[in-house]
Design an enzyme around this catalytic site. Sequence first.
Site, mmCIF file in Angstrom:
data_model
loop_
_atom_site.group_PDB
_atom_site.id
_atom_site.type_symbol
_atom_site.label_atom_id
_atom_site.label_comp_id
_atom_site.label_asym_id
_atom_site.label_seq_id
_atom_site.Cartn_x
_atom_site.Cartn_y
_atom_site.Cartn_z
ATOM 1 N N GLN A 193 0.804 -1.182 -0.125
ATOM 2 C CA GLN A 193 0.038 0.179 -0.025
ATOM 3 C C GLN A 193 0.752 1.232 0.022
ATOM 4 O O GLN A 193 0.341 2.209 -0.376
ATOM 5 C CB GLN A 193 -0.980 0.032 1.184
ATOM 6 N N ASP A 234 -6.648 1.526 12.332
ATOM 7 C CA ASP A 234 -7.858 0.861 12.058
ATOM 8 C C ASP A 234 -8.800 0.641 13.158
ATOM 9 O O ASP A 234 -10.018 0.250 13.015
ATOM 10 C CB ASP A 234 -7.474 -0.791 11.357
HETATM 11 O O1 MRU Z 1 -5.540 -3.386 4.662
HETATM 12 P P1 MRU Z 1 -5.825 -1.929 4.484
HETATM 13 O O2 MRU Z 1 -4.898 -1.516 3.298
HETATM 14 O O3 MRU Z 1 -7.221 -1.405 4.452
HETATM 15 O O4 MRU Z 1 -5.130 -1.385 5.795
HETATM 16 C C1 MRU Z 1 -5.148 0.331 5.822
HETATM 17 C C2 MRU Z 1 -4.487 0.627 7.017
HETATM 18 O O5 MRU Z 1 -3.801 -0.229 7.937
HETATM 19 C C3 MRU Z 1 -4.248 2.234 7.275
HETATM 20 O O6 MRU Z 1 -3.019 2.373 7.706
HETATM 21 C C4 MRU Z 1 -5.524 2.439 8.060
HETATM 22 O O7 MRU Z 1 -6.732 1.958 7.516
HETATM 23 C C5 MRU Z 1 -5.284 4.053 8.082
HETATM 24 S S1 MRU Z 1 -6.627 4.790 8.133
HETATM 25 C C6 MRU Z 1 -6.835 5.983 6.947
#
Ligand code: MRU
Length: 346
Positions: A193, A234
């Site tokens: 990501q 999260d």
């Molecule tokens: O698995 P993902 O890509 O949905 O994980 C997202 C994250 O861990 C982010 O750091 C988190 O949601 C940040 S909030 C904008």
Amino acid sequence: MFSIKFKNSKLFFLDQTKLPQKEVWKECKNVREGFLAIKELKVRGAPLIGVFAAYCIAVYAKNLKLGKERFLGELKRAIMGLKLCRPTAVNLRWALSELEKVILQNSGKSIDAIRKALLDEAQKIYKQDIELCEKMADFGVKLIKSGDNILTHCNAGFLATAGEGTALSLIYKAQKIYKNIKVYADETRPLLQGARLTAWELTKRRINCTLICDNMAAYLMQKGKIDKIFVGADRIAANGDVANKIGTYSVAVAAKYHKVPFYVVAPFSTFDLSLSNGGQIPIEERDSCEVKTVLGKIDIAPKNVKVFNPAFDVTPSRLITAIVSDRGIIYPPYDKNIKKLLSKNI
Ligand code: MRU
């Protein structure tokens, strides 16, 4: 609108698995497509999956042609299914619970009135998320100084929310003021990501961005190249323990050792005060192919090797310098100060 669009009663999403090579928008026509979009991380990031799921239910209700009793039963079933789609980010459950309340409050009304109330609620959640990002940016920007070198992990920007992001919203705001902010983005294995999404966002916004592999972050801290760290979340337990993308904990441990301030940025909808500590946060485990391949395309390990693939980890609150929320900046002691700030009526 950066990552989802609701236009002429249709719901569209930017397929994040195609970034950074292609910007592909797709329509989400039913709950099953919404479920898969979230599960397969086409739509991702804690706040965004909540907003998107709320719209999915509103669109589903609009197209559901059943008698009242079966209509209500089917909506409940769909909400339940979406809630289970990804277990760690509490924003998903929070947004869907808001819709459940709306259904309960309007259950005596006509099907059309329920449909309208659900769409109004989804739109409210969407607009609210944009405002929450602005508020976090307003509070958090005060922590950033001209010329700061900032490290971030995963993606907590406009691809992960309806607005400008959580952690990245403050960086965007600081860049407008100082013009000289430098960001190091962890690539964020296994699904990259950081490399695919954060680096894409930051370069699109013309921010001085340097991509590093996850295992380079501690070295940069040791060399004095990182002034502060901002990450999203999260789920945050009542004691301030934070679940965020796998690898966040090791960044926080290295930050503590090297005395680099470590900040978490999250709206109220990410807090789960029903959990006293982070040990109670469910951690999503994902398919082994995410680790054994590069994005499902290139094999990088023997096919029969065992794999452990937790998608998140929990950073204990004692490693966190402060939590930036939409209601203000929260400092330790977190158990007392989180409750105090979140109970404020705003
Ligand atoms: O698995 P993902 O890509 O949905 O994980 C997202 C994250 O861990 C982010 O750091 C988190 O949601 C940040 S909030 C904008």
